[in-house]
Design a protein around this motif. Sequence first.
Motif, short mmCIF file in Angstrom:
data_model
loop_
_atom_site.label_atom_id
_atom_site.label_comp_id
_atom_site.label_asym_id
_atom_site.label_seq_id
_atom_site.Cartn_x
_atom_site.Cartn_y
_atom_site.Cartn_z
N ARG A 138 0.82 -1.22 0.00
CA ARG A 138 0.00 0.00 0.00
C ARG A 138 0.85 1.27 0.00
NH1 ARG A 138 -3.56 -1.44 5.14
NH2 ARG A 138 -1.45 -1.76 5.90
N SER A 139 2.02 1.19 -0.55
CA SER A 139 2.88 2.36 -0.58
C SER A 139 3.36 2.62 -2.00
CB SER A 139 4.09 2.18 0.34
OG SER A 139 4.93 1.16 -0.14
N VAL A 140 3.67 3.89 -2.26
CA VAL A 140 4.31 4.33 -3.50
C VAL A 140 5.57 5.06 -3.08
CG1 VAL A 140 4.10 5.75 -5.57
CG2 VAL A 140 2.10 4.51 -4.71
N ARG A 141 6.72 4.65 -3.65
CA ARG A 141 8.02 5.21 -3.24
C ARG A 141 8.74 5.76 -4.47
NH1 ARG A 141 9.36 2.63 1.98
NH2 ARG A 141 7.71 1.12 2.41
N VAL A 142 9.49 6.78 -4.21
CA VAL A 142 10.26 7.45 -5.26
C VAL A 142 11.73 7.46 -4.82
CG1 VAL A 142 10.60 9.58 -6.55
CG2 VAL A 142 8.30 8.85 -5.95
N TYR A 143 12.62 7.06 -5.76
CA TYR A 143 14.04 6.95 -5.45
C TYR A 143 14.85 7.79 -6.43
CZ TYR A 143 12.49 2.72 -3.00
OH TYR A 143 11.85 1.83 -2.19
N ASP A 144 15.98 8.27 -5.93
CA ASP A 144 16.99 8.93 -6.75
C ASP A 144 18.08 7.89 -6.96
OD1 ASP A 144 18.96 10.41 -7.93
OD2 ASP A 144 19.32 11.71 -6.19
N PHE A 145 18.14 7.29 -8.17
CA PHE A 145 19.11 6.23 -8.36
C PHE A 145 20.49 6.74 -8.74
CE2 PHE A 145 16.57 6.48 -12.27
CZ PHE A 145 17.52 6.64 -13.25
N ILE A 146 20.66 8.03 -8.85
CA ILE A 146 22.01 8.59 -8.96
C ILE A 146 22.54 8.87 -7.56
CG2 ILE A 146 23.35 10.60 -9.72
CD1 ILE A 146 22.77 8.66 -11.94
N GLY A 147 21.72 9.50 -6.75
CA GLY A 147 22.12 9.76 -5.37
C GLY A 147 21.98 8.56 -4.46
N LYS A 148 21.32 7.47 -4.95
CA LYS A 148 21.17 6.23 -4.21
C LYS A 148 20.44 6.45 -2.89
CE LYS A 148 25.46 4.45 -6.21
NZ LYS A 148 26.82 3.92 -5.95
N VAL A 149 19.36 7.22 -2.95
CA VAL A 149 18.57 7.50 -1.75
C VAL A 149 17.10 7.43 -2.13
CG1 VAL A 149 20.31 8.93 -0.63
CG2 VAL A 149 18.63 9.98 -2.16
N GLN A 150 16.26 7.20 -1.11
CA GLN A 150 14.82 7.26 -1.29
C GLN A 150 14.38 8.69 -1.06
OE1 GLN A 150 12.41 4.29 0.75
NE2 GLN A 150 10.84 5.82 1.16
N LEU A 151 13.65 9.24 -2.02
CA LEU A 151 13.25 10.64 -1.93
C LEU A 151 11.96 10.84 -1.15
CD1 LEU A 151 14.04 11.80 -5.59
CD2 LEU A 151 15.39 12.21 -3.53
N ALA A 152 10.95 10.04 -1.44
CA ALA A 152 9.65 10.28 -0.81
C ALA A 152 8.86 8.98 -0.80
CB ALA A 152 8.88 11.37 -1.54
N GLU A 153 7.80 9.01 0.01
CA GLU A 153 6.92 7.85 0.14
C GLU A 153 5.53 8.34 0.50
OE1 GLU A 153 6.30 3.97 3.07
OE2 GLU A 153 7.99 5.34 3.38
N ILE A 154 4.53 7.68 -0.04
CA ILE A 154 3.15 7.98 0.28
C ILE A 154 2.40 6.66 0.39
CG2 ILE A 154 2.50 8.25 -2.14
CD1 ILE A 154 0.50 10.39 -1.24
N LYS A 155 1.49 6.57 1.39
CA LYS A 155 0.77 5.32 1.65
C LYS A 155 -0.72 5.53 1.49
CE LYS A 155 3.95 2.65 4.43
NZ LYS A 155 4.06 1.68 5.54
N PHE A 156 -1.41 4.42 1.12
CA PHE A 156 -2.85 4.46 0.91
C PHE A 156 -3.47 3.25 1.63
CE2 PHE A 156 -0.85 6.60 -2.67
CZ PHE A 156 -1.52 7.82 -2.67
N LYS A 157 -4.77 3.07 1.42
CA LYS A 157 -5.50 2.00 2.10
C LYS A 157 -5.42 0.67 1.37
CE LYS A 157 -7.16 4.40 5.54
NZ LYS A 157 -6.80 4.10 6.94
N GLN A 158 -5.06 0.71 0.08
CA GLN A 158 -4.98 -0.50 -0.72
C GLN A 158 -3.62 -0.60 -1.38
OE1 GLN A 158 -7.31 -2.95 -0.93
NE2 GLN A 158 -8.54 -1.84 0.57
N GLY A 159 -3.25 -1.84 -1.77
CA GLY A 159 -1.95 -2.07 -2.39
C GLY A 159 -1.93 -1.65 -3.85
#
Length: 1844
Positions: free
Chosen positions: A481-502
């Motif tokens: 139930r999450s959506v994640r955004v990554y910076d694959f140059i900086g090798k870090v996770q930028l943000a995350e948002i969660k909902f009620k369903q997958g």
Amino acid sequence: MEPKGEQDEGKSGKDQDEQRERKGSSEGQKEGTKKSIDDKKLYSELDEEEKPGEDEEGEWSFGSEEEEEEEPSPEPEQPQEPVKKKKVVVEKKISESFYYNYEELCSFPYVTPDSGIPIDMLILMHSFGYDCMRRANIQMLDSQTLLYIAGNHLVLLDLQFKYQRYIRSTSSGGIGVITVHPSKTYFAVGEKGWKPNMIIYEYPSLRPYRILRGGTEKAYAFADFNRSGTLIATVGSSPDYILTVWDWKQEKIVLRSKAFSQDVYKVTFSPENEEQLTTSGSGHIKFWKMALTFTGLKLQGALGRFGKTALTDIEGYVELPDGKVLSGSEWGNMLLWEGGLIKVEICRPGRRNCHSGSINQLLLDEGEVVTIGSDGYIRVWDFETIDTADVVDDTGLMEMDIMNELLVGKNVNLNYMVKVHERGEPYWYAQDFNGAIWKLDLSFSNVTHDPECLFNFHSGRIEAVAVSPITYILATTALDRSVRVYDFIGKVQLAEIKFKQGGTTITWAPRVTNPKGGVIAVGFQDGVVRIIELYNPKGLPVVAGREYVTDAALRLKQAFKPHTSAVTALAYERNGEILATGSRDKTVFFFNVDDKYDPIGFISVPGPVQALQWSPSSHRDNKLLIICENGIVVQVLSPHPDYDAGSTYKMKDLPTEYFRFWSIKSRILREEEIKRREKVKEEKEKAKQKWIKEQLDEGKELEEIEYLVDEEPEEEEPLPPIFIPETPSPILCGFYSAPGKFWLSVGGYDTGYLYHCAFSPMQHQKDLEARQDEPFDFIPLEDAEDNPIRRIWFCSSGLLMFCGMENGAVRIYPLHRKELSADNIAGYWSFNLHDNDYGKIQGICSSFDDRFLVTCGADGNIFTYNILSAEEIKKVLRTKVPSPRKGLDQERAAEDIVDPSAYSIENAKQKKEYDQIMRAAEQKKYVKRQELNTLRYQFQDLLRMNDDLPKHMQLHRAQFELDRRIRAEMDRRTAQKIRLVMKEMAWEQEKHRTGLRKLQERFRGNLEYDTIVVCAMRSNHRISTYRLLAISEKFYKARKQSQSWKRRLSKFDWKAQAEQRRESLKEGLYSSQASAITEEETETEKVKKKPKTVASRIVENRMDRLRKIIEKAEKAKAKIQQRKKEWEELYKSKPSDNYEDPQDVEDIKHAQENMGDFKLKTATNYKIPEHMRMNAAKKMNQLTSLELAIHEKKLSMNKWIVGLRDLKVAIIEEIQCVVQELKTIQSSLHPSQQLPVPLVPQLLPEETPENNFEYDSEMLFKFRQELEEQGLKAKEIVAEVSSAEAGGLGAFGGGFLHTPSVKELDSFTRGTSMKSLKTGSGTGAVTSVKSFEMELTEPTELELEIKQREEIRNIYMQETLIKRIDELMMTFDAELCLLRHQKLKLDIQMKTADLRHITWFQELLLLKNFEKHEDTLQERVNSLISEEDGMQTKINSCLAQIEEKKAEIAKLQEREKVLYATFQASLGENNKFAGFLLKVLKKRIKRVKKKEVEGEGDEEEESEEESDEESSFESDEEESGSEDEVFDDTVCPKNCDESLFENTIQLREKRLDIEEALIEEKKVIENAKKEYETLAKKVKVVAASLDTAEWELEAYQREKQQKLNELHVVVPLKLHQVEYVSNGEIPSDISQALVFTNQSLVNLQQRITVLQEEKLEQRELYKKAREQHKQLIRDRKEMMIKIDRLAERCNQLMMMKFGRIVDLEALLTLSVNTNLEELRMKTMEKEQANAMELKKWEDIILEMRQQLMAVTKEHTSKLMQMNAFCTEKMRLEAKLDALQNNLGAEFQGPRKADIEEKEKLIALVQLQAGEAEVLKEEITLLSRKDGRIFPPSQSLYQADEMMD
């Protein structure tokens, strides 16, 4: 196995190649061969003290002993040495400083040979995922280095700098398990694949230190070092589950065994005893020991038995120092194991579970037990309390409170923890099943840190990935139930948002739609599509108080629900104007893409949508390719953005094309097989032609060669059949190749090819289900038979095709040109990156500039790679997060769709349309109702106006009806509606009726009596019945079974049965003997009658005399036998020394049982009598009887109470009649004389509870009104409308017919009766008034007197009736009080019975627990008794056989004596040949035995016995050899009677027969004795076992009795019954008191006097017996003296008569020699027969002499004639000679024939003379015993030849 560094790795590379060939997969294997190092280089590193011995082949071997035994090397031949030296075998060890080469071990990508593809096509940059679902996937190497598994890589994460290092697997099969050495200097990596290795790496150098080979077949599941670190234990996964203990430094297997037959989760060494291990897993826990046996060290496992505890998977456990094991369970409690059994189950106070969910890990840390649960709690428990825990009750639970606990967080599912010290302080790193890694402080002090989440990853498999079209950002979604955004140059996770369903799918909006690249579309499980906006929050205006601002943020822009099931595909149109969404609900929805996404419409497709792809810009038409999972591909034209939806969003006019995939794989395989066979044939033909040419060159002829070449044609195997799968293969992915053409990757059966397909132009001619669209081209894929392509991505240039495979591998196909075809693919690059088992690639895509590649898999891992580029990128790449839109901070947050059951867009539109229609309909109904109400009011006004008119002007009601047909039509319609409603409600009516019946059956069906309360009439006393349930049929069946139940047989029963069997056996023997005797008698009676002659009469007379003599002797013999039998019976009746009278034994037993010795059941020596032993069946019988008795008592009391209620009803009816009569009497009395009328008692509702279940329409109507008041409004509106319509119809004079209820009928009948009474009284009053008016004159005195008498009588009747009423009430109250008193007594009995029932039920539960083991013991006792009885029967049969054979031997000996007596009688007196004949009789000769072959065993035994007999016979013959010279037993001596000699020979034969029979009988006796001895030994063993079993059963009975004694039994006592008094008071503790019945106490007191009297009687009896004993002794002595005197007298008389002491019995039984007499009779018969035959032959001779005389006379006359003829002949010859004197001179002299005849005659004479000599020699030889017949001499044969 030889650890030779790089050389070994070369071998491992070959093994990998073999594995690739075996599996059919070449991915992830090394290219080329590996270099080997020199042996000298390897062993130069060995210690000097550990110099290895060179083996016979000149190579060094470091394998384990087991491997050396499995593969022994052959010994080479060596020259003999003069001096032999003993060979010393030195154990070979691996040097401590030896390391393997990592580059030689690790796996490399596979590249097609000679393809020119670089091996470093992809370089791993970073891993963003974490396989959190893997067990124990977190280890700490030091305080800053975290170790975990990611697909085919091992990740070493630096916690301080967030830097990752990677170790590749060596087999490309994946990694199964990791574990760390206690010293933290080594860590072990268990891999997966075929025969995987366990590799030990050294830390921090990360060099491979040791390789453990052959530990499992497919994969390692868990591994653990022992506390000292010298050993490591590993356990494999399916299918072998092998547990292996290694000496890892020497790469040797110490021990191994199969752990279990199901999944094993964990294996550990005991920290206190390294020789103990524990394994746990699916439904089991197993305890192992390293045991030293006579065959060596072994692993012995004991499986834990759960007992009463439910079976559970055990994830975590911990070994306690004393050997016990504490484990978790699935329901959250702890189980303490001891000795392979659950000692106690530990829970929290209040029976709460220790954790809400399974316990995944248990640890013993610093004297405390730590449990890690799936509920997110870490709880600490006291170790001492757990270690000493024990069961406190039958539940097996022990409550225990926690010491400390820590809630890590909500939605946390902890799995595994490791401990590490940082700056001297302990910290724990925990693995969370929900995708997090936590840092925990478990010090539980004032300065304890809060749980810190170090990393947060996706939980479980990742569903989709998308890459930004303008920057280096990727977005992922998963079912967590999450959506994640990554910076694959900086090798870090930028943000995350969660909902009620997958989330299920994700895509990035194209650049044309959003130039900043910040819009992401995500599809979810519930059918919702959410538009998410990515922006940099630092670009927003600065607001005071705002929290820490990150580099990126996600915001929900819009949410809409186009589908009712999971969204599986999203695709933007090539111009970015339309978004298409596909779902599993078989629909595709289109949206206009703008700042807000507006729906256009949707289409239905024939299957769940798998993928969507818009046609590229190179195509003329803008079309959408829809790929369905069920093998159907649909192509639709892009809808117009301004499509008018109308009442529904479903679009029906879009041009649609269909393609139904039809399998061609079987045909492809068939064609390949045909080509292969043709190629083989061509090669064979070429070889044949070449051979023919060679033969021709050698000079052979063509015909000869053709003859040699001619062979029979080989039969070809049938070609593979054409196969079409019933279920279409699923389509995994696809893409456009040209307008109307596309490529498909298919799974299932059709895996292994890429299929090129095209839409058929004939779309309208075929039904979709009947379509069979075949691909027109295909591309075979190497090593993809079971490994299909799941995802395909092309780089922007179209020259690289990236493929994500089922097994987690990534393939790259370089293309020469953009078009995909078979000749355009030169080779491929492949590497296993994700997990091979469950890491199928879910998404693969490249960055916007094709420099990087991103993959995500079902194993939860996200990898980013650097793609090899032609140009080096010198500038530093950076990620740019899109800036926020203007006014974003002022916009309200978009409304999200939270409810999973919310309406979809189409459903909402349909609902809106439906609501509009319903509102219009309701408005129309309202208007019509208003018009009807207006007309109704007008009609009612007309009716009132008509009523106000005079009667002659009023209209009749019928005149208001304009047309009767209208009324009839209305009635018909009403009736029709009623029938329709009844039909519609029939199901509901039947449903409620059935429900009511079931309720009644459930709650009242088995109710025999409800609670009926009967109240007194003049008091408050009342009595109630028992609420009694009827006894069910099952109860009666159980009752019958209990009555027919037979108790378990005890040992006494078994013995009784054994006695019965013995008696029956004896009877059978006696009957068989009697039948045999009768048969013998019948055989003796069969005598053949012969014709009586003089000789036969003489023989018969002689036989009669002999028979009389024999009968006399037989009678004497029978008399002697009868006397012997009487003596034997007398001796048998003599009792033995230890004989006891059975009656005395029974009396003693009865006295012991009833002597009044009350042994307490709590006594240790208490022995339960046989009849008092209780089991579950008996106790169930008791309970059944008790319940039946309770039921009968209650039933009888209920009948009395119901009868009392019926009496009350009758009394009330009588009182009512009396009151009615009393009122009639009082009506004629003056009011002053009237007494008050007693109140008539009424029945209360509780006295008639059955009326509560009776209902009528009024009651139902009231109930309905109550329901209406409670809120059932929907049905009430319909009911009110129907009632209003019914009222309207009533205005026209009609209405529905109403069925009167029961109460209405009662009230009507009461009203009519009251009216009749009133009318009756009224008429009476009128008549009286009339009579009064007619007679106004005063009454006379007579009339006054009559009136006075009537008045007195009425007053008396009034008093009598009132007394009668009082008497009835008092009588009823008295009856009620009496019955109430009885019921109170019965209540006491019922309470006592209930208490007894409770006690017996507790005993029953206890007995059931003991029953199984008791039955086992009893069955063992019974089996031993039966076995003993069977053996005793065999022993008795053996004894009987021995006695029978002894009797047979006695008979045979008697026959032998008779034979010798017969021989002596036949000799007579003074026979000079007596000695010779006696020797002949006693001589042993060898006789041929004719025996049937009965069996091999018998033949062997008999052969031994025969050899012994033969040897004895031979010895006898040898002994008698010296006597053979003196006499010959075959020839009768001279002057000896030949008949006597023949008789002796016959007697010898009979003697030999008797001796042989004796030998056989003795053998049988010996065998029977051996069998008897064997059985006697077995009986002793069985008797000992029986005693042990009976003792165990008795001990178990005592244990059961002790458990029964622990149950509390309630005994109600009154104070006067308590006699346990101390100092005149009842003591506070009466636990030592006994409860006796009065009768038992009286019996004990009376028993004292009875025992005293019995004692005196026994003394008197003893005196009498003693005197009788003395008298018997004196009589015995006198009898012995008399016997001796008579014996001496008998001897004197025998000496006087016979001169010697003879055997009187033999003398009496001596009659005649039957054999001799038989021989004499035979001799006489023979002589008579011979005389008759001699006379016959004399007559024949006389007759023949007369015949001879006649023949002689005839012969004489013939001779005389012959003489005359001869004389005439001589005369004629002389005359002839005279006439021919000169003729025939040459013929004169002797003739040659005469000479030859003469010689023959001479030879014949000589031959006869020789034969005579031979015959004389034969006669001489035959006259001797040992004479031999020689063959005739050779001369005789020669003479015969000559004669011939």
